[in-house]
Design a protein around this motif. Structure first.
Motif, PDB file in Angstrom:
ATOM      1  N   CYS A   1       0.839  -1.184   0.000  1.00  0.00           N
ATOM      2  CA  CYS A   1       0.000   0.000   0.000  1.00  0.00           C
ATOM      3  C   CYS A   1       0.887   1.253   0.000  1.00  0.00           C
ATOM      4  O   CYS A   1       2.094   1.161   0.197  1.00  0.00           O
ATOM      5  CB  CYS A   1      -0.906  -0.017   1.220  1.00  0.00           C
ATOM      6  SG  CYS A   1       0.021  -0.063   2.744  1.00  0.00           S
ATOM      7  N   PRO A   2       0.301   2.421  -0.248  1.00  0.00           N
ATOM      8  CA  PRO A   2       1.117   3.647  -0.285  1.00  0.00           C
ATOM      9  C   PRO A   2       1.995   3.830   0.950  1.00  0.00           C
ATOM     10  O   PRO A   2       3.116   4.317   0.848  1.00  0.00           O
ATOM     11  CB  PRO A   2       0.078   4.752  -0.381  1.00  0.00           C
ATOM     12  CG  PRO A   2      -1.087   4.117  -1.043  1.00  0.00           C
ATOM     13  CD  PRO A   2      -1.094   2.693  -0.583  1.00  0.00           C
ATOM     14  N   GLU A   3       1.506   3.395   2.103  1.00  0.00           N
ATOM     15  CA  GLU A   3       2.296   3.564   3.320  1.00  0.00           C
ATOM     16  C   GLU A   3       3.574   2.723   3.280  1.00  0.00           C
ATOM     17  O   GLU A   3       4.639   3.179   3.690  1.00  0.00           O
ATOM     18  CB  GLU A   3       1.464   3.199   4.554  1.00  0.00           C
ATOM     19  CG  GLU A   3       0.577   4.323   5.052  1.00  0.00           C
ATOM     20  CD  GLU A   3       1.373   5.553   5.477  1.00  0.00           C
ATOM     21  OE1 GLU A   3       2.260   5.419   6.338  1.00  0.00           O
ATOM     22  OE2 GLU A   3       1.117   6.651   4.947  1.00  0.00           O
ATOM     23  N   VAL A   4       3.468   1.488   2.814  1.00  0.00           N
ATOM     24  CA  VAL A   4       4.664   0.637   2.718  1.00  0.00           C
ATOM     25  C   VAL A   4       5.631   1.245   1.713  1.00  0.00           C
ATOM     26  O   VAL A   4       6.834   1.296   1.935  1.00  0.00           O
ATOM     27  CB  VAL A   4       4.303  -0.797   2.287  1.00  0.00           C
ATOM     28  CG1 VAL A   4       5.513  -1.689   2.389  1.00  0.00           C
ATOM     29  CG2 VAL A   4       3.184  -1.354   3.129  1.00  0.00           C
ATOM     30  N   LYS A   5       5.090   1.720   0.609  1.00  0.00           N
ATOM     31  CA  LYS A   5       5.898   2.359  -0.428  1.00  0.00           C
ATOM     32  C   LYS A   5       6.654   3.550   0.157  1.00  0.00           C
ATOM     33  O   LYS A   5       7.866   3.688  -0.017  1.00  0.00           O
ATOM     34  CB  LYS A   5       4.965   2.821  -1.541  1.00  0.00           C
ATOM     35  CG  LYS A   5       5.680   3.048  -2.821  1.00  0.00           C
ATOM     36  CD  LYS A   5       4.703   3.003  -3.973  1.00  0.00           C
ATOM     37  CE  LYS A   5       5.400   3.582  -5.211  1.00  0.00           C
ATOM     38  NZ  LYS A   5       6.750   4.052  -4.995  1.00  0.00           N
ATOM     39  N   ARG A   6       5.910   4.391   0.863  1.00  0.00           N
ATOM     40  CA  ARG A   6       6.526   5.576   1.467  1.00  0.00           C
ATOM     41  C   ARG A   6       7.604   5.159   2.453  1.00  0.00           C
ATOM     42  O   ARG A   6       8.699   5.722   2.477  1.00  0.00           O
ATOM     43  CB  ARG A   6       5.440   6.390   2.185  1.00  0.00           C
ATOM     44  CG  ARG A   6       5.890   7.756   2.576  1.00  0.00           C
ATOM     45  CD  ARG A   6       4.795   8.508   3.307  1.00  0.00           C
ATOM     46  NE  ARG A   6       5.338   9.669   3.984  1.00  0.00           N
ATOM     47  CZ  ARG A   6       4.669  10.415   4.830  1.00  0.00           C
ATOM     48  NH1 ARG A   6       3.402  10.145   5.097  1.00  0.00           N
ATOM     49  NH2 ARG A   6       5.244  11.447   5.408  1.00  0.00           N
ATOM     50  N   PHE A   7       7.286   4.153   3.266  1.00  0.00           N
ATOM     51  CA  PHE A   7       8.243   3.644   4.260  1.00  0.00           C
ATOM     52  C   PHE A   7       9.522   3.195   3.555  1.00  0.00           C
ATOM     53  O   PHE A   7      10.638   3.620   3.895  1.00  0.00           O
ATOM     54  CB  PHE A   7       7.593   2.486   5.020  1.00  0.00           C
ATOM     55  CG  PHE A   7       8.306   2.052   6.268  1.00  0.00           C
ATOM     56  CD1 PHE A   7       9.510   2.632   6.651  1.00  0.00           C
ATOM     57  CD2 PHE A   7       7.769   1.060   7.082  1.00  0.00           C
ATOM     58  CE1 PHE A   7      10.157   2.231   7.807  1.00  0.00           C
ATOM     59  CE2 PHE A   7       8.409   0.658   8.239  1.00  0.00           C
ATOM     60  CZ  PHE A   7       9.615   1.240   8.583  1.00  0.00           C
ATOM     61  N   SER A   8       9.360   2.366   2.513  1.00  0.00           N
ATOM     62  CA  SER A   8      10.555   1.818   1.880  1.00  0.00           C
ATOM     63  C   SER A   8      11.350   2.911   1.174  1.00  0.00           C
ATOM     64  O   SER A   8      12.584   2.886   1.179  1.00  0.00           O
ATOM     65  CB  SER A   8      10.191   0.683   0.929  1.00  0.00           C
ATOM     66  OG  SER A   8       9.677   1.176  -0.261  1.00  0.00           O
ATOM     67  N   GLU A   9      10.669   3.897   0.604  1.00  0.00           N
ATOM     68  CA  GLU A   9      11.389   5.005  -0.030  1.00  0.00           C
ATOM     69  C   GLU A   9      12.184   5.809   0.991  1.00  0.00           C
ATOM     70  O   GLU A   9      13.300   6.260   0.716  1.00  0.00           O
ATOM     71  CB  GLU A   9      10.420   5.916  -0.778  1.00  0.00           C
ATOM     72  CG  GLU A   9      10.233   5.454  -2.214  1.00  0.00           C
ATOM     73  CD  GLU A   9       9.079   6.134  -2.890  1.00  0.00           C
ATOM     74  OE1 GLU A   9       8.575   7.149  -2.362  1.00  0.00           O
ATOM     75  OE2 GLU A   9       8.659   5.640  -3.953  1.00  0.00           O
TER      76      GLU A   9
END
Lengths: 486, 486, 486, 486
Positions: C424-432
């Motif tokens: 989800c966008p949150e995981v994406k943001r976290f990994s970025e």
């Protein structure tokens, strides 16, 4: 839908409106109105103008695909009534720009490809039975013999950083010759791919733009050739002086050849035929030694020009609202140039590597010599001209090849200005590709040719020179027993 | 929906159409049609062909999971009617390819794992009470004694860059032996994980592809062993010459052993038993010293082959419209190979580090020696052969291990060609992972093995050599009191 | 909706189905089913188990917020019936782990903070009128005097790389003292922030995990102190030997003090009071010189432990389907630790810088000395012990501080395993954020402490040593007129 | 919609709810409630306060656009009733802050722009017929003559690292003069662009903030000028001492000029007019040599201040729920400053490069001198003051110019704290741009001015000094025949 559209639509709009908080909405409205005004003021007039331009340019392109015969009129471009678009394409292709350059190379026994001055890359061909190929093979054999003689002389004397110069000089010329032969075989395929990529790119807006790449290439070649010729003349004058100064025999011409081709007459006694062969070998080797740098420059100019062509189109539509398909098309074009860049790099990276390490080595050797006192003014003039030429050429190769990387990064500048509303997944993908791909020529992937590399190379040379100066003792590299090259 | 579909659908379409500006729409249509034509032309024929291939290859795979017995026929591959797919899997696994390599290692007291030539990695086991393990432990003890003697001799003489060579040689062999013993314990688990990863990967399309990795590994091992054997023979010849030249006693065999095992006879007087032990120790140490480089190469070849297997599949479907689940599957496979790479790196990174620092040190020492005049032709031949072998081996290790990183980056090239319509979050995630993860073998995470490392290592060596040449005085490293190794 | 659900739903599904091509759909189904089976097999059992664990651990946390009194029982942890969660929090906080370390520092006139052994960081305070602060100020004044005397002596003698050792030693001790005083003022605020971050982190699953950080910190401190004490003893023995050897007066104690405090008696004549002051100053300076390295290590251990705590939680739920809010929470926790890391770095980066440059300088000086012959066995023993201690300490500081960066990158490994459906966008943001932020301690932002730094530092030292060996002349650094430190 | 809303809505909500698994939902609820509470506690009070502030500050801004006349009252700022906002804008613009700095430069024949102290950048203009331009051109001609004389003297003496100092000094001054003339032509356009960017930025919240940049610039200029003046005075005193010591003639003034302008009197005999011209040339060159460093610093301060202004606004709204349009606006402002930074870099990067290489060269030369014994105390004082001034100035240039990069990266910190609900494509795009763009001043794009550069420059200098110390022989650079430069 006839019986509920008005109500439904109103309802939906109201729902959407109310879903955001009152504060957010208020700020939003304020910001939006401010932003819009600025954009509209700047863009509208420009957009209208550009749009009409775009429409004009688009029209001929859309009808381009079926025809496939190209007429090349490099210097004049006559527009037939009814607009046959072949004339438009006559300039601006890398194949045409590089034609004469390769012709010169063929005269010097490199790159034996047939049809380099043909109008269409499809006419290019390579054949082992062609007279150029035979000439090339004969010259490779001759160079090999010369290299063997140099190697023999060097190994029979104490080895030092300075004394291996003839081997490195002749060895790299030989290596480049062989690589160029292999490259000649791939050249028709490469040019066809290049042609395809060029076909797909946005067209040049004017005839001036089309001719620019070709002009730069011709200028680089011309200046390079002239300087290299001047350097060879000076080297001859200096060698004649030197031969007189050392004066081993009474014949000045014999003296000259005994010095400049010492590797031959180390084995056999003097003979005019061998002297002439040695001279021929020297002239050709010097040309090839200069040509490899120019070749890297020319390919770099070609690749950078393709990126510039794409960037020019992007600059024309900078900050405007473009359809996703526009970005998708540009992305694919960018990708194609990247792939082209990759293919060219695979084909020439050995030449690039030889060219770079050669320049680095020769600059270091010359700097080592620079600390010694010159035996004559002719030597001093030749030496400083040669050193400056060498440094200038190295800088030119470095900067021209770094320009491929610079141009490929420039695309990002235009993607940064895409307005909020046009920001779509395709633009995002495009900008991520530009950010993450390192598009540059390389030396066998060991190093990429960027501006940072120039700095580190310069730093290495300066450090070496500093260490040299610090522990300088006059090594007397100008004595008469010293080997001599080219 | 029966009573409004036609109207509703028409309405929706119209709404969608009108929501975009007239300009945008027009451009869109133009771009789209141009793009579509190109893609369709290129793709259709290819796609149809590939699709049928894919379907064929997919079928056996989907029924693969339940069976778990594998029949290995490495050289011949008979297809039973009805297609038992065990035969398909017999080749291409790393476990099978590396079997004989480990068998050779076990003969030289390294990696005492049982079942290295078994068909399935499940048959691998490690036991402290196995005869191989005992042999290995005995040899470690013997090496430790030899190392102690070397250390004693070196510490009782003035220390220099050159004089510590025996300690570094024997010390690293000892270290590698211990690491290999620890690695042997982990080997069964590692091979099982490797097996699982291989099971999940897309299958090789042909028998040739399957055998390639095994073939490369066997060739590397064979060439490496032969060169190392040749080097040892030359070293013996040179040592015999040297022993005669220095001539401390009248017995040539005694002379030889007194020179090559000076660390033993520095402490005790000469005895044949000790001389034989010393010789045995030298032969084994030399093998292990060569083997650690080859082991790093072989693991690198294995890992790179797995990435290549994945890349081949991606290349087959390059530019085609694949389902998100295809990308998801490939991403997970890529991730699995990354994890495998990580696990292998953790297990062998100490060996990698020892191998690299050893090579760097020995090249520097040999270059230091290269400036001295050789006492005899036998020495010169041995010396230059040994130097070239050393540099070649170092380059081979560097380039093979860099190929893991190169192959892992290559995946990006195929992801860049995913068409616009197939661009989904999974592809995006995949490409971001490829961009941001640095997949490479490493020297204890202090450095990653990439092509750039090769350049910086080469640069370091060249700089060192330049400094050496600049301040060269004949250090007379070939005198008779000098220590000798291997 | 009652009158059309069935029809509408069927219609929608059909529409969705038909919108994708037949090929895509077929592949999709195949892939999906294969993927699902694998995931389900692996995950289900594990998930059930973990879920129940998670539920258990979650319950006490959710009721944690209101209470704010903490009872610390470090060694025993009695669980009251009804589960008062104060006992759970007693271990694992950095404030408690670092308490005794700071107490020792305060004894040596550093970091005059009140309440370092208090149970709650809220009890920490700094006051200029506190007795610790006064002691600290007095010692700074005393050190300043000592530094002035050293400076006077050094400037009145020819300056060399070796002779500035006393100034660098005393200068950095003085600098660290002043920085520690400034740090003491910020310490209560920093510890409160640290406490808040710790409160927000996922709890340790067991008592063992809680105590681990404290245990490591205590061990590092103990080993560091003991080695530093041993080094000081050896230095004294070696100095006594040295004083006897140089033998300027008949009184051995006077000789000793004349040597070890030559900067004092360069100005005035010998007096016992001054000798004692010099001795006191030496002992304290040596401790502080060792303590600054240990302090950097301890802060690094603390920060790395916090990242590990977060990573442990992520590992527990690796590959499972977690809600977006789970990722959002973890991301905020990660961010908080990053901010904490940043704050600590701002506070201690001057100490880090002094510690690193000091270690680098002293290793170089010792290596310079290592080439000289030792005057006695006592010297040799002291010298090699001191050199190994120095190199070991430098390595330990480097590796412990690099571990902060390593642990912060490890988070990525777990984010890579998030299944497709939970992406989800949150995981994406976290990994970025994890990819792009360089989380590490730094030397005033000039360099970040990572494993790559260790390599480049080691490389620099080896290069320096090589140059030293190459141009070695016995500089006779062991003569009697040489200055002496600590 | 009237007849089905309630039912439809309920249905939709229920559908949405059930589509997620029971576990996920439960976790979600738990997490969400915990997260919400923390955020709400922290934010609410703050948000309310900030919101009202924001509303207040927003009001005048929205009505700002039409007016375009600015009244500058730098020191006093009288608020007219009714709040004419011209007074608010009077401070804080780079054009006004830099006015006096340029005025001083014009006095020293650099940057001949008209209207530098005007209130609005629109009043700036450049003309070839202006008296400043003429003065500048005359001085360039005069410097060229002086440079020619220096070159003549240096080439007629043996060249060394130390002896080329006068050429490098006068050559870089000449280069900077020419670059400054070219820059003067671009200055009006650059200042207009700067003005536009400043207009678009969020306003300073207070008068203090507005004046800060101007204050820093004035302080840097003042301190720089004073130190440079002090250095010049000391240099004169030291030269007078030196002239007396070498004592070539009986006239002390003549002696002084013979020493400090040896390049003139190497060609012609002594004359007072030439001596005065030489003195004038020396004073002006020294100023320009110092000014180029200060100019780079001042531009860096200006650019960093603009980033800080943006960051201050972002910090005010840190962690709050802002509308997408807020982020979009900030992103465009950030982009504008980046473009400004790029334009300024293009304009001054040659000056930056000259300044950096000059500083590096002069530090190395001074360090080389530092190993020699000083002929007098006056020399020692001057030498150490000059060395410390040089190092300090280099550090100041490095750190001030690195601050542009640091400030541009700081923006990321605030973007990391955007709450989950406000995370929109615009914030994502913003943060990606901040991460991927390297915003920094550069030396012709060969190197970017960051803190890491400072370390590598320092490392280079230390390495050079170490090599110097290692092979130190007294080069006797203080003899009377040595060239001298002011």
């Amino acid at each position: 839908m006839k019986f509920l559209p008005a109500k439904l639509e109103r309802k939906f709009r109201r729902l959407k409106k109310h879903s955001r908080s009152s504060l957010t909405r208020k700020l939003d409205v304020m910001h939006e109105s401010a932003r819009k005004k600025v954009i509209e003021e700047n863009c509208d007039a420009y957009k209208n103008q550009k749009h009409s331009e775009y429409e004009c340019r688009k029209r001929p392109t859309s009808s381009k695909a079926p025809s496939s015969i190209f007429v090349s009129n490099r210097n004049i471009s006559i527009e037939f009534p009814g607009g046959t678009r072949e004339t438009f394409l006559s300039e601006g292709s890398f194949h045409q720009a590089v034609g004469r350059v390769l012709l010169v190379a063929e005269f010097f026994a490199m790159m034996p490809v047939k049809g380099v001055t043909a109008k269409h890359p499809g006419d290019l061909s390579f054949s082992w039975r062609n007279v150029r190929t035979c000439f090339c093979l004969v010259f490779i054999a001759s160079s090999l013999a010369n290299f063997g003689l140099s190697l023999f002389k060097v190994l029979n004397n104490p080895i030092s950083f300075n004394s291996v110069k003839p081997i490195i000089f002749r060895g790299s010329v030989l290596l480049v010759l062989i690589v160029a032969l292999r490259l000649a075989q791939q050249w028709p395929t490469l040019m066809m791919y290049w042609h395809e990529v060029e076909q797909g790119l946005p067209q040049y807006p004017s005839q001036v733009g089309k001719g620019q790449m070709g002009h730069t290439i011709r200028m680089v070649m011309l200046v390079g050739m002239m300087l290299s010729f001047a350097e060879h003349l000076l080297s001859m004058i200096s060698a004649i002086h030197y031969a007189r100064y050392c004066n081993s025999t009474s014949d000045p011409i014999k003296n000259y050849f005994l010095r400049t081709n010492d590797e031959i007459f180390y084995v056999t006694s003097y003979s005019t035929a061998l002297a002439l062969w040695g001279k021929f070998q020297n002239v050709y080797s010097t040309f090839i030694w200069n040509y490899m740098d120019m070749f890297v420059m020319i390919v770099s100019i070609g690749l950078a020009a393709k990126f510039r062509q794409l960037n020019n189109d992007l600059r024309n539509f900078k900050g405007m609202h473009m359809a996703p398909s526009y970005w998708s098309e540009r992305r694919i074009q960018y990708r194609n140039i990247c792939v082209l860049c990759d293919k060219m790099d695979d084909a020439i990276s050995l030449i690039t590597m030889v060219s770079f390490s050669n320049n680095l080595y020769f600059i270091c050797v010359q700097l080592l010599r620079s600390l010694n006192t010159m035996p004559s003014v002719a030597h001093a003039v030749y030496f400083y001209f040669s050193l400056i030429f060498l440094i200038g050429r190295t800088l030119a190769v470095s900067l021209y090849s770094a320009s491929v990387h610079d141009e490929s990064r420039l695309t990002l500048r235009y993607l940064r200005c895409v307005p909020k509303d046009s920001w779509c997944p395709e633009v995002k993908r495009f900008s991520e590709e530009v950010i993450n791909d390192e598009v540059a020529l390389s030396g066998m992937k060991f190093f990429h040719l960027t501006r940072k590399l120039v700095l580190s190379v310069a730093g290495t040379i300066v450090t070496y020179e500093l260490v040299l100066i610090q522990f300088h003792e006059d090594n007397d590299l100008w004595d008469c027993n010293q080997s001599y090259y080219s």
